[in-house]
Scaffold this active site. Structure first.
Site, PDB file in Angstrom:
ATOM      1  CG  ASP A  13      -1.864  -1.196   1.232  1.00  0.00           C
ATOM      2  OD1 ASP A  13      -2.220  -1.679   0.150  1.00  0.00           O
ATOM      3  OD2 ASP A  13      -2.193  -1.648   2.340  1.00  0.00           O
ATOM      4  CG  HIS A  43      -2.657  -1.576  -7.286  1.00  0.00           C
ATOM      5  ND1 HIS A  43      -1.496  -1.612  -6.553  1.00  0.00           N
ATOM      6  CD2 HIS A  43      -2.686  -2.731  -7.994  1.00  0.00           C
ATOM      7  CE1 HIS A  43      -0.847  -2.733  -6.831  1.00  0.00           C
ATOM      8  NE2 HIS A  43      -1.551  -3.439  -7.689  1.00  0.00           N
TER       9      HIS A  43
END
Ligand code: GTP
Ligand code: IMP
Ligand code: MG
Length: 333
Positions: A13, A43
């Protein structure tokens, strides 16, 4: 370029998706190929005020001229993949390797209950149990799945041929270095290695065919799920700093800590990174939001970047100043 590998430097992340989208638009690669684990990755990409979420296709999908490949080391959920192909309209440029492993309902069931869910905090997407079955040599492969027949491709062959012709290939890693099964905070890790060498192996790229490894670090560290996080700050403290984040796949709150130079140094070593991308500079230095030029940054923000370069002895070539793809400072030659 021509072959650039993108990896995460912390616990996933870091904002790889956005950096990859920027590179896809800017450098116009012929191919983007995804390595990494599977649909446990998520994403979030913002472009022209639209928000996209992607878990299986390469994050480069915003460039309509880029072919989107998934390497044989990735475990695929046909449902998730086919939905994304439909949503992004990429039917004519999406390819799955014949040998990708297939996640089935039984894998998701095991992954979303018991020890994996409770003590590891797995995403429940079935990737770990699917990789376990692959090790047992019982996992189905993409070539056995009718709904994928149209998309099947020899991915290693395709990318190596492209490189023979000196075409640009973007290799997308997922997760982050310290979620690696070998190098991470075991047992609080994902189900395989996710450092640059593994990402190359996932797609069939030998170690001598890599030109650049861009490692992505967020301006602070986040972690979702269980496992150690040095200098973790309290959730209310994260909120007051504007660091609170919600996971793309699981909707869980991400835990947060200050930028960790020891972790970053080790990540540079493990990935043989040649360049650094720093994301979310605008979150730590709000006065820098949306800037596209290094010279416009405030002095504390410039110092923050220069200190990272000094300590990690690696150039910071890309800087994220907002979630939009164009909120990027590009210092590459
Ligand atoms: P995994 O493959 O799951 O590890 O994810 P990832 O590395 O692609 O990151 P993810 O999209 O899950 O999380 C990053 C978040 O930060 C997303 O919500 C992005 O929109 C956002 N983001 C990325 N870069 C920037 C930036 O420079 N500034 C700001 N404000 N947000 C950013
Ligand atoms: P799994 O990969 O779903 O088995 O999850 C194992 C651990 O890795 C959990 O702590 C997850 O939260 C974490 N994880 C897996 N994939 C990602 C990702 O893409 N971003 C962030 N954390 C992840
Ligand atoms: Mg993510």
């Amino acid at each position: 370029m021509p072959s650039t590998v993108i990896v995460g430097g912390f616990y996933g992340d870091e904002g790889k998706g956005k950096i990859v989208s920027y590179l896809a638009m800017k450098d116009n690669p012929v191919i983007a190929v995804r390595g990494g684990v599977g649909p446990n990755a998520g994403h979030t990409i913002e472009h022209n005020n639209k928000k996209y979420k992607v878990r299986m296709l390469p994050s480069a999908f915003l460039n309509p001229d880029t072919r989107l490949l998934i390497g044989p080391g990735v475990v695929v959920s046909p449902e998730v993949l086919l939905k994304e192909i439909e949503e992004f309209g990429t039917q004519d440029r999406s390819y799955v390797d014949f040998q990708c492993g297939i996640i089935e309902e039984s894998h998701r069931t095991i992954d979303s209950q018991g020890r994996l869910k409770q003590s590891i905090g797995s995403t429940g997407t079935g990737t770990g149990p699917a990789n376990a079955d692959r090790a047992m040599r019982t996992l189905k492969l993409a070539k056995e799945i009718d709904s994928l027949a149209f998309y099947l491709e020899d991915v290693p062959n395709t990318i190596n041929f492209a490189l023979d012709r000196n075409e640009k290939v973007l290799v997308e890693g997922t997760q982050g270095t310290f979620l690696s099964l070998w190098h991470g905070t075991y047992p609080f890790v994902t189900s395989k290695d996710v450092t640059a060498s593994a990402i190359c192996s996932d797609v069939g790229l030998g170690p001598k065919r890599v030109d650049d490894v861009i490692i992505v670090f967020k301006s602070y560290v986040t972690r979702v799920g269980e496992g150690p996080l040095k200098n973790e700050i309290a959730p209310e403290n994260a909120v007051s700093r504007g660091w609170q984040e919600i996971g793309t796949v699981t909707g869980r709150q991400r835990r947060a800590a200050d930028f960790d130079f020891d972790l970053a140094k080790r990540a540079i070593m493990l990935n043989s990174a040649t360049q650094i991308a720093i994301t979310k500079l605008d979150v730590v230095f709000p006065e820098c939001a949306h800037m596209q030029s290094f010279s416009d940054l405030s002095s504390p923000a410039k110092y923050f970047i220069k200190n990272i370069e000094d300590q990690l002895k690696t150039p910071v070539t890309l800087i994220g100043t907002g979630p939009e793809v164009d909120d990027t400072i590009d210092r590459r030659e």
